[in-house]
Design an enzyme around this catalytic site. Structure first.
Site, PDB file in Angstrom:
ATOM      1  N   ASN A  27      26.825 -18.735  24.063  1.00  0.00           N
ATOM      2  CA  ASN A  27      27.035 -20.032  24.713  1.00  0.00           C
ATOM      3  C   ASN A  27      25.893 -20.138  25.734  1.00  0.00           C
ATOM      4  O   ASN A  27      25.925 -19.509  26.786  1.00  0.00           O
ATOM      5  CB  ASN A  27      28.418 -20.027  25.365  1.00  0.00           C
ATOM      6  CG  ASN A  27      28.638 -21.176  26.341  1.00  0.00           C
ATOM      7  OD1 ASN A  27      27.721 -21.871  26.721  1.00  0.00           O
ATOM      8  ND2 ASN A  27      29.889 -21.343  26.748  1.00  0.00           N
ATOM      9  N   LEU A  28      24.874 -20.900  25.366  1.00  0.00           N
ATOM     10  CA  LEU A  28      23.622 -20.852  26.129  1.00  0.00           C
ATOM     11  C   LEU A  28      23.778 -21.348  27.561  1.00  0.00           C
ATOM     12  O   LEU A  28      23.142 -20.848  28.481  1.00  0.00           O
ATOM     13  CB  LEU A  28      22.533 -21.663  25.408  1.00  0.00           C
ATOM     14  CG  LEU A  28      22.275 -21.273  23.940  1.00  0.00           C
ATOM     15  CD1 LEU A  28      21.091 -22.045  23.388  1.00  0.00           C
ATOM     16  CD2 LEU A  28      22.088 -19.780  23.758  1.00  0.00           C
ATOM     17  N   ALA A  29      24.654 -22.350  27.753  1.00  0.00           N
ATOM     18  CA  ALA A  29      24.844 -22.894  29.108  1.00  0.00           C
ATOM     19  C   ALA A  29      25.465 -21.834  30.016  1.00  0.00           C
ATOM     20  O   ALA A  29      25.066 -21.676  31.181  1.00  0.00           O
ATOM     21  CB  ALA A  29      25.721 -24.135  29.053  1.00  0.00           C
ATOM     22  N   GLU A 176      39.688 -19.086  17.614  1.00  0.00           N
ATOM     23  CA  GLU A 176      39.312 -19.857  18.814  1.00  0.00           C
ATOM     24  C   GLU A 176      40.046 -21.191  18.908  1.00  0.00           C
ATOM     25  O   GLU A 176      39.623 -22.101  19.629  1.00  0.00           O
ATOM     26  CB  GLU A 176      37.793 -20.071  18.820  1.00  0.00           C
ATOM     27  CG  GLU A 176      36.984 -18.792  18.900  1.00  0.00           C
ATOM     28  CD  GLU A 176      36.820 -18.244  20.324  1.00  0.00           C
ATOM     29  OE1 GLU A 176      36.606 -19.035  21.247  1.00  0.00           O
ATOM     30  OE2 GLU A 176      36.924 -17.015  20.499  1.00  0.00           O
ATOM     31  N   ARG A 214      32.620 -16.516  16.165  1.00  0.00           N
ATOM     32  CA  ARG A 214      33.879 -16.181  16.843  1.00  0.00           C
ATOM     33  C   ARG A 214      35.126 -16.321  15.968  1.00  0.00           C
ATOM     34  O   ARG A 214      36.174 -15.779  16.327  1.00  0.00           O
ATOM     35  CB  ARG A 214      34.063 -17.072  18.072  1.00  0.00           C
ATOM     36  CG  ARG A 214      32.997 -16.930  19.134  1.00  0.00           C
ATOM     37  CD  ARG A 214      33.493 -17.542  20.420  1.00  0.00           C
ATOM     38  NE  ARG A 214      32.451 -17.795  21.398  1.00  0.00           N
ATOM     39  CZ  ARG A 214      32.686 -18.298  22.598  1.00  0.00           C
ATOM     40  NH1 ARG A 214      33.927 -18.592  22.956  1.00  0.00           N
ATOM     41  NH2 ARG A 214      31.706 -18.525  23.444  1.00  0.00           N
ATOM     42  N   HIS A 250      31.104 -23.050  18.782  1.00  0.00           N
ATOM     43  CA  HIS A 250      32.324 -23.611  18.185  1.00  0.00           C
ATOM     44  C   HIS A 250      31.928 -24.809  17.325  1.00  0.00           C
ATOM     45  O   HIS A 250      30.937 -25.483  17.610  1.00  0.00           O
ATOM     46  CB  HIS A 250      33.296 -24.126  19.266  1.00  0.00           C
ATOM     47  CG  HIS A 250      33.952 -23.048  20.069  1.00  0.00           C
ATOM     48  ND1 HIS A 250      34.101 -23.115  21.441  1.00  0.00           N
ATOM     49  CD2 HIS A 250      34.522 -21.883  19.695  1.00  0.00           C
ATOM     50  CE1 HIS A 250      34.730 -22.032  21.874  1.00  0.00           C
ATOM     51  NE2 HIS A 250      34.997 -21.262  20.840  1.00  0.00           N
ATOM     52  N   ASN A 362      29.048 -24.525  32.023  1.00  0.00           N
ATOM     53  CA  ASN A 362      29.619 -23.342  31.374  1.00  0.00           C
ATOM     54  C   ASN A 362      29.805 -23.594  29.872  1.00  0.00           C
ATOM     55  O   ASN A 362      30.506 -22.851  29.187  1.00  0.00           O
ATOM     56  CB  ASN A 362      30.966 -22.979  31.995  1.00  0.00           C
ATOM     57  CG  ASN A 362      30.874 -21.743  32.882  1.00  0.00           C
ATOM     58  OD1 ASN A 362      29.969 -20.921  32.702  1.00  0.00           O
ATOM     59  ND2 ASN A 362      31.804 -21.608  33.810  1.00  0.00           N
ATOM     60  N   CYS A 368      35.927 -30.067  24.762  1.00  0.00           N
ATOM     61  CA  CYS A 368      36.414 -28.704  25.032  1.00  0.00           C
ATOM     62  C   CYS A 368      37.590 -28.734  25.989  1.00  0.00           C
ATOM     63  O   CYS A 368      38.451 -27.855  25.956  1.00  0.00           O
ATOM     64  CB  CYS A 368      35.337 -27.853  25.680  1.00  0.00           C
ATOM     65  SG  CYS A 368      33.834 -27.717  24.736  1.00  0.00           S
TER      66      CYS A 368
HETATM   67  O1  SUG Z   1      34.402 -19.962  25.487  1.00  0.00           O
HETATM   68  N1  SUG Z   1      32.696 -20.885  28.421  1.00  0.00           N
HETATM   69  C1  SUG Z   1      33.577 -21.249  27.314  1.00  0.00           C
HETATM   70  C2  SUG Z   1      33.315 -22.666  26.867  1.00  0.00           C
HETATM   71  C3  SUG Z   1      34.318 -23.147  25.871  1.00  0.00           C
HETATM   72  C4  SUG Z   1      33.929 -24.394  25.198  1.00  0.00           C
HETATM   73  N2  SUG Z   1      34.969 -24.834  24.337  1.00  0.00           N
HETATM   74  C5  SUG Z   1      34.778 -25.542  23.201  1.00  0.00           C
HETATM   75  N3  SUG Z   1      33.595 -25.652  22.669  1.00  0.00           N
HETATM   76  N4  SUG Z   1      35.814 -26.017  22.609  1.00  0.00           N
HETATM   77  C6  SUG Z   1      33.402 -20.270  26.153  1.00  0.00           C
HETATM   78  O2  SUG Z   1      32.265 -19.850  25.903  1.00  0.00           O
HETATM   79  C7  SUG Z   1      31.904 -19.462  30.220  1.00  0.00           C
HETATM   80  C8  SUG Z   1      32.503 -18.698  31.385  1.00  0.00           C
HETATM   81  C9  SUG Z   1      31.464 -18.069  32.247  1.00  0.00           C
HETATM   82  O3  SUG Z   1      30.397 -17.691  31.754  1.00  0.00           O
HETATM   83  O4  SUG Z   1      31.707 -17.924  33.490  1.00  0.00           O
HETATM   84  C10 SUG Z   1      32.928 -19.793  29.133  1.00  0.00           C
HETATM   85  O5  SUG Z   1      33.878 -19.070  28.959  1.00  0.00           O
END
Ligand code: SUG
Length: 447
Positions: A27-29, A176, A214, A250, A362, A368
């Site tokens: 999750n790049l962000a 997920e 995932r 996802h 995040n 989401c």
């Molecule tokens: O699971 N981010 C979540 C974002 C979930 C996005 N959900 C959907 N796409 N439906 C994840 O990666 C980051 C938490 C952190 O790095 O502090 C985080 O859990």
């Protein structure tokens, strides 16, 4: 639609410990914002603002509570002992990472809480929810216990609802939730897409190369069985490995569908042409898929701006609208794609942009933050807690956030026992506001 069936948007309230710990590889962000100072109060208010917008559009909106964080019982189960301050100090001193894992407010992304099928699609005529095990990311794997308690408290009446345990089976069955599930509906009936990124049963030589997939196919198929949907109307497309490798962890990062409309990027699914053709047959002639090609909107830009993580909502007049992240307005390619969607003569007529920057940093966009639960009028009336929002409840929740949430959290603040105490006080009051009963561990043990 049956007996007033409406899709209720269950949004996760952002929790008081919202922070950026870089916990989700792929999750790049999340990775990029590791260690950035977070703003929990602004984050929660941004989420409530989105709920207010959706409610104002005439779409049923509900709320799910944050989880208890830091989850001291997890640190206790990892062997840290003493009072709360001692546990946090030891865990922080030993390896702060465990405190970060136990402190994530990730339950806010309720698209990952469960997978849902409406009663009209289930063989036994009940609404089914399968709580996601979220086993791939350690911080998220702490969520299912509380999610199960919360969903069982809300969807309590067994005449209408079945809330299933998370899937056992560890690495074979990583799941997920609804982030990989899409229900489409048309004159041909309902169709369920259960997407997955790796098989589970066999080693994948053809999976993503850089990032983790995932969801397993084994898990997706188990969920379809538990939801009791018609096997002839369940499809199991594979997430495109290139899409996962570019940051589409996802399915809902690269595709969104509601009713007879599917918006998708060509790197959302492998063999997308065959999938779209099959959907056309099953959903009916009104089905429309609006595909973004890599040449018009690179998947990397879609991951950056999240146009496909918009909510695609059916409005009371039958038309549709998109609730899109403000970031997608800043990108010419995303804007042009939306212009194509709203100008296609189809049901999607408008786009509402929302500021969710705190969650977006995040990797969590509008879609989401919500779990879609289609409910009939009778089922909505059978919900056990006060979770369906109206303007007074939104006002009350805003006041509650402003009173209890910190303005900012720095990485070091996670070790502060006061953050835990403040969160418990906030959540204790929240269960009263939502009439939820004692769903939290600290309310059950008195700890
Ligand atoms: O699971 N981010 C979540 C974002 C979930 C996005 N959900 C959907 N796409 N439906 C994840 O990666 C980051 C938490 C952190 O790095 O502090 C985080 O859990």
């Amino acid at each position: 639609m049956h007996d007033g069936l409406l899709e209720v948007q269950f949004d996760g309230l952002v929790g008081p410990s919202h922070n950026y710990a870089g916990l989700s590889p792929g999750n790049l962000a999340s990775d990029r914002h590791r260690g950035v100072v977070s703003r929990p109060r602004a984050a929660a208010l941004q989420g409530l603002q989105k709920m207010r917008l959706v409610h104002g559009l005439g779409v049923p909106q509900a709320v799910l509570p944050p989880h208890e964080r830091p989850l001291l019982s997890a640190l206790h189960r990892w062997g840290f002992r003493g009072d709360d301050a001692q546990i946090l100090a030891d865990a922080w001193g030993h390896d702060g990472h465990l405190v970060r894992v136990a402190s994530s407010a990730s339950a806010m992304w309720t698209a990952n809480a469960a997978t849902v099928a409406p009663s009209c699609d289930a063989a036994d005529g009940r609404v089914h929810l399968v709580v996601a095990n979220l086993l791939t990311m350690p911080h998220r794997a702490l969520e299912p216990e509380a999610t199960l308690r919360v969903l069982r408290a809300i969807f309590r009446d067994p005449a209408h609802f079945a809330v299933h345990d998370p899937l056992p089976g560890g690495y074979l069955m990583t799941d997920e939730g609804a982030a990989n599930h899409t229900r489409l509906f048309g004159s041909g009936g309902a169709v369920h897409l259960f997407a997955w990124g790796r098989r589970g049963s066999t080693a994948d030589v053809d999976g993503p190369r850089t990032h983790v997939a995932r969801q397993t196919e084994l898990a997706s198929r188990a969920i379809a069985r538990l939801l009791r949907v018609d096997a002839a109307r369940a499809l199991f497309p594979r997430q495109h490995p290139a899409g996962i490798d570019v940051g589409g962890f996802h399915t809902d990062v690269l595709a969104v569908g509601t009713g007879s409309v599917l918006l998708l990027h060509e790197q959302a699914f492998v063999a997308h042409e065959a999938l779209v053709a099959e959907l056309g047959k099953l959903v009916g002639p009104e089905f429309s898929a609006i595909l973004a090609r890599e040449s018009e909107l690179p998947a990397s830009e879609a991951v950056e701006c999240y146009p496909f993580n918009s909510q695609l909502l059916q409005l009371p007049d039958g038309s549709m609208t998109l609730i899109a992240p403000a970031e997608s307005r800043e990108s010419g390619a995303c804007r042009r794609y939306f212009e194509r969607v709203t100008g296609s003569g189809g049901p999607v007529r408008s786009v509402h942009y929302v500021d969710l920057r705190q969650s977006m940093q995040n990797g969590g966009g509008p879609a989401c933050l919500r779990l879609r639960v289609p409910l009939t009028a009778t089922e909505r009336a059978s919900l056990n807690a006060r979770v369906l929002v109206d303007a007074p409840l939104l006002d009350r929740l805003e006041t509650w956030v402003s009173r209890h949430y910190r303005e900012r959290i720095e990485p070091e603040d996670l070790r502060d026992p006061a953050l835990h105490r403040e969160s418990m006080a906030a959540l204790d009051e929240l269960t009263g506001i939502l009439n939820l009963g004692s769903v939290y561990e600290f309310q059950r043990t008195g700890g």
